[in-house]
Design an enzyme around this catalytic site. Structure first.
Site, PDB file in Angstrom:
ATOM      1  CB  SER A 251      53.678  65.300  79.129  1.00  0.00           C
ATOM      2  OG  SER A 251      53.994  63.964  78.770  1.00  0.00           O
ATOM      3  CE  LYS A 252      46.593  66.819  81.537  1.00  0.00           C
ATOM      4  NZ  LYS A 252      45.231  67.089  81.024  1.00  0.00           N
ATOM      5  NE  ARG A 253      55.647  60.912  76.779  1.00  0.00           N
ATOM      6  CZ  ARG A 253      55.888  62.125  76.326  1.00  0.00           C
ATOM      7  NH1 ARG A 253      54.872  62.935  76.067  1.00  0.00           N
ATOM      8  NH2 ARG A 253      57.119  62.556  76.122  1.00  0.00           N
ATOM      9  CG  HIS A 254      56.293  61.279  81.905  1.00  0.00           C
ATOM     10  ND1 HIS A 254      56.393  62.469  81.222  1.00  0.00           N
ATOM     11  CD2 HIS A 254      57.121  60.411  81.288  1.00  0.00           C
ATOM     12  CE1 HIS A 254      57.259  62.330  80.233  1.00  0.00           C
ATOM     13  NE2 HIS A 254      57.706  61.092  80.248  1.00  0.00           N
TER      14      HIS A 254
END
Length: 481
Positions: A251-254
């Site tokens: 996801s974007k947090r990665h």
């Protein structure tokens, strides 16, 4: 003939997971000399993003995933945008009603919301499943809004075979009577893609493994129409590394997880494609990880696709990208650099030599400005930076001697190219009884102000030129004195 399709929804930039699906679909078809179709699934009107279809098409063009049929290309099965096929779906939905495998549902939005409040799972209670023909006819005649739902079997099981995960079975009691046609006359994804895949002759449906438990609903539709089921190829999950070392769904947090984000960060399309090809697939009898798209077409096979989740490792992608950059010819590298260099490069800088040095020392193009900064402006540094245990430099008087002698030599050098500079400075080793590495260390610190640099002392001086080199050496002498 093998026919695959890539059928994204135009809801924004293309996620890496979507690009992998497109790539695997493309490779499966092209490995057998088959056909690859692009279809735009835009029936979820609330989630549409303006310009997203153009992004999808440009992404496929940039990565070389050329489609044989699709928007702007045409073919025998158009149109290739679902919103332009609206009448087709209603025709097939009504046919399904006639066959007894679907039914009209007239439940109001308020009733469904109340039902949802009572049952958080959102299950439908099949209120309209057994309405009489007279009731249905009366409601249709009076214009009561309706949806069309799939009539699921209430008992038994449904089984299908996936090319990667094998036999998958679900109890029919777990299947909801899903909506096939919405009240606005548009189909749901669950129905539209079945009709389209059949009409377009798709033989292999490639998608993420999150759809494994949805597929029984789809094969029941094929069976209801009496159509041959396609081959299903479900791909392993894509995971990302968390800060604590664990993994979770990508996801974007990665980090940057859209293709465009990676391109904007200086990754090359060829490197991205090569890397994501290996996220869930392993080539057989190959000693390398580097493949062109043509090589992937030749090597790719479904039996090489793994069931296990694949971890998207940014460090590995960065390494891949660096290797691709290092192999570029100078002209192509210079062309690609243009949009990433924001720094104004002074006239005295040898730009060709600068870029040649940086090419083998950057892992992504967005690093260029940082890597070249010290060439443009000498950074502040502490004179203790000259100390170096490996080269046995532990006192500044030695450094002063080296820099003073080097300045005298360099002042008389007219051609400031790397080979000439190195040859001119070579006699210092014998004169000062020092090794070449120690001499060059002192000069490199003076002209760069950094312990680690792209290029050695003479290469750096070739880039910044004679006047700037001598000025920096003078500055170092003054700093030490």
């Amino acid at each position: 003939m093998t026919v695959t399709r890539f059928a994204p929804s135009p809801t924004g930039y293309m996620h890496i997971g979507n690009l992998r699906t497109a790539l695997y679909s493309y490779l499966i078809s092209k490995h057998d000399g088959g056909k690859f179709i692009l279809r735009i699934e835009d029936t979820d009107r609330e989630r549409l993003v303006e310009g997203a279809t153009d992004i999808i098409k440009s992404t496929l063009a940039i990565t070389g995933l050329t489609y044989d049929e699709g928007p702007d290309v045409g073919g025998d099965h158009g149109p290739y945008v679902q919103s332009e096929r609206k009448e087709i779906y209603m025709e097939y939905a009504k046919k399904l009603v006639e066959l007894g495998h679907a039914y009209y549902c007239f439940c109001s939005k308020e009733r469904l919301e109340e039902l949802h409040n009572e049952d958080a799972t959102g299950g439908y209670d099949r209120h309209c499943r057994d309405l009489s023909a007279e009731e249905i006819e009366a409601k249709l005649a009076s214009g009561v809004p309706f949806v069309i739902r799939q009539r699921m079997p209430l008992e038994g099981t449904t089984t299908y075979t996936d090319c990667v995960f094998g036999e998958i079975t679900m109890n029919n009691s777990e299947l909801q009577d899903q909506i096939l046609m919405k009240a606005d006359g548009y189909p749901t994804y669950n129905f539209a893609h079945i009709v389209d895949d059949y009409l377009m002759g798709v033989t292999h449906v490639v998608r993420g493994s999150e759809y494994l438990t949805s597929t029984p609903k789809y094969v029941l539709l094929y069976d209801a129409f009496g159509w041959e089921r396609p081959n299903y190829v479900h791909l392993p999950l894509l995971m990302g590394k968390n800060a604590d070392g664990s993994v979770s769904k990508l996801s974007k947090r990665h980090g940057a997880v859209s293709f465009q984000d990676l391109i904007d960060d200086g990754y090359l399309p060829e490197a991205i494609i090569n890397y994501i090809a290996l996220l869930g697939w392993c080539p057989k009898q190959s000693e390398t990880e580097f493949f062109t798209l043509d090589e992937l077409k030749s090597l790719f096979s479904i039996d090489g696709v793994s069931k296990s989740p694949a971890v998207f490792d940014f460090e590995k992608l960065l390494w891949f990208n660096g290797e691709y950059i290092h192999k570029l010819d100078d002209a192509e590298f210079t062309r690609l650099c243009a949009r990433f260099i924001k720094t104004d490069i002074p006239a005295h800088i040898n730009k060709d030599k600068l870029l040649s040095l940086l090419k083998t020392r950057v892992s992504k193009l967005s690093e260029l400005d940082d890597k070249m900064a010290f060439f443009i402006t000498l950074p502040e540094y502490d004179k203790e930076l000259f100390f170096n245990k490996k080269n046995k430099i532990s006192d500044l008087s030695t450094v002063l001697t080296v820099l003073g002698e080097a300045k005298s030599i360099l002042t008389g050098v007219d051609s400031f190219d790397n080979d000439t500079l190195f040859s001119a400075l070579a006699p210092l080793c014998e004169k000062l009884s020092m090794k070449t590495g120690a001499i060059m260390w002192c000069i490199r610190i003076a002209v760069s102000g950094m312990a680690a640099t792209p290029g050695g002392a003479t290469e750096i001086m070739e880039v910044i030129g004679k006047d700037e080199s001598l000025a920096r050496i003078d500055s170092a002498i003054a700093k030490i004195s």
